[in-house]
Design a protein around this motif. Structure first.
Motif, PDB file in Angstrom:
ATOM      1  N   TYR A 216      -2.598   0.892  -4.313  1.00 10.67           N
ATOM      2  CA  TYR A 216      -1.877  -0.359  -4.180  1.00 10.67           C
ATOM      3  C   TYR A 216      -1.147  -0.783  -5.441  1.00 10.67           C
ATOM      4  O   TYR A 216      -1.317  -0.657  -6.535  1.00 10.67           O
TER       5      TYR A 216
ATOM      6  N   ASN B 275     -10.254  -5.194  -9.485  1.00 11.47           N
ATOM      7  CA  ASN B 275     -10.530  -3.753  -9.158  1.00 11.47           C
ATOM      8  C   ASN B 275     -10.251  -3.466  -7.622  1.00 11.47           C
ATOM      9  O   ASN B 275      -9.903  -4.639  -6.865  1.00 11.47           O
ATOM     10  N   LYS B 276     -10.139  -2.340  -6.885  1.00 16.20           N
ATOM     11  CA  LYS B 276      -9.650  -2.166  -5.582  1.00 16.20           C
ATOM     12  C   LYS B 276     -10.481  -2.955  -4.815  1.00 16.20           C
ATOM     13  O   LYS B 276      -9.877  -3.433  -3.696  1.00 16.20           O
ATOM     14  N   SER B 277     -11.869  -2.815  -4.481  1.00 14.22           N
ATOM     15  CA  SER B 277     -12.555  -3.758  -3.551  1.00 14.22           C
ATOM     16  C   SER B 277     -12.389  -4.964  -3.719  1.00 14.22           C
ATOM     17  O   SER B 277     -12.111  -5.596  -2.626  1.00 14.22           O
ATOM     18  N   ALA B 278     -12.063  -5.584  -4.689  1.00 11.35           N
ATOM     19  CA  ALA B 278     -11.461  -7.246  -4.592  1.00 11.35           C
ATOM     20  C   ALA B 278     -10.303  -7.366  -3.985  1.00 11.35           C
ATOM     21  O   ALA B 278     -10.106  -8.256  -3.184  1.00 11.35           O
ATOM     22  N   LYS B 279      -9.315  -6.437  -4.342  1.00 13.95           N
ATOM     23  CA  LYS B 279      -8.029  -6.542  -3.609  1.00 13.95           C
ATOM     24  C   LYS B 279      -8.180  -6.010  -2.012  1.00 13.95           C
ATOM     25  O   LYS B 279      -7.445  -6.947  -1.319  1.00 13.95           O
ATOM     26  N   VAL B 280      -8.965  -5.317  -1.811  1.00 15.57           N
ATOM     27  CA  VAL B 280      -9.094  -4.924  -0.432  1.00 15.57           C
ATOM     28  C   VAL B 280      -9.785  -5.998   0.289  1.00 15.57           C
ATOM     29  O   VAL B 280      -9.252  -6.570   1.448  1.00 15.57           O
ATOM     30  N   GLN B 281     -10.559  -6.968  -0.383  1.00 15.67           N
ATOM     31  CA  GLN B 281     -11.139  -8.167   0.216  1.00 15.67           C
ATOM     32  C   GLN B 281     -10.021  -9.216   0.313  1.00 15.67           C
ATOM     33  O   GLN B 281     -10.091 -10.164   1.459  1.00 15.67           O
TER      34      GLN B 281
ATOM     35  N   GLU C   3       1.004  -1.377  -0.070  1.00 12.61           N
ATOM     36  CA  GLU C   3      -0.036   0.063  -0.208  1.00 12.61           C
ATOM     37  C   GLU C   3       0.804   1.412   0.069  1.00 12.61           C
ATOM     38  O   GLU C   3       1.738   1.516   0.951  1.00 12.61           O
TER      39      GLU C   3
ATOM     40  N   GLN D 161      -8.087  -8.317   3.521  1.00  7.38           N
ATOM     41  CA  GLN D 161      -8.693  -8.622   4.629  1.00  7.38           C
ATOM     42  C   GLN D 161      -8.795 -10.012   5.015  1.00  7.38           C
ATOM     43  O   GLN D 161      -8.438 -10.465   5.933  1.00  7.38           O
TER      44      GLN D 161
END
Length: 82
Positions: free
Chosen positions: A14, A69-75, A8, A78
């Motif tokens: 990212y 996408n960014k949300s998939a990377k965040v998941q 990050e 996590q």
């Protein structure tokens, strides 16, 4: 053994890459000797990594993560912290 990793950047973006020496690679990013993308976005923080069996697998996984996408990377990040 090669790793696929996500750092990050200080601006919240990212960067995904692969390496055989995770610690040295993150150090390179933070010294401005890593990828061009991270040079003006230091410091970076290692937030995710996967150990792969060979370089080819690490590179394939790198490309797959880069397409997310960014949300998939965040998941993904996590899931590692659970």
């Amino acid at each position: 053994m090669p790793y696929t990793y996500i750092v990050e950047c200080k601006d919240g973006t990212y960067y995904t890459g692969w390496t055989v020496d995770l610690e040295a690679r993150v150090k390179m990013h933070n010294e401005g000797k890593g990828a061009k993308y991270t040079r003006n976005k230091r410091p970076v923080k290692l937030i995710y990594w996967e150990l792969k069996e060979d370089r080819s697998q690490a590179q394939k996984r790198e490309r797959a993560i880069q397409k997310m996408n960014k949300s998939a990377k965040v998941q993904l990040v996590q899931q590692m912290s659970k």
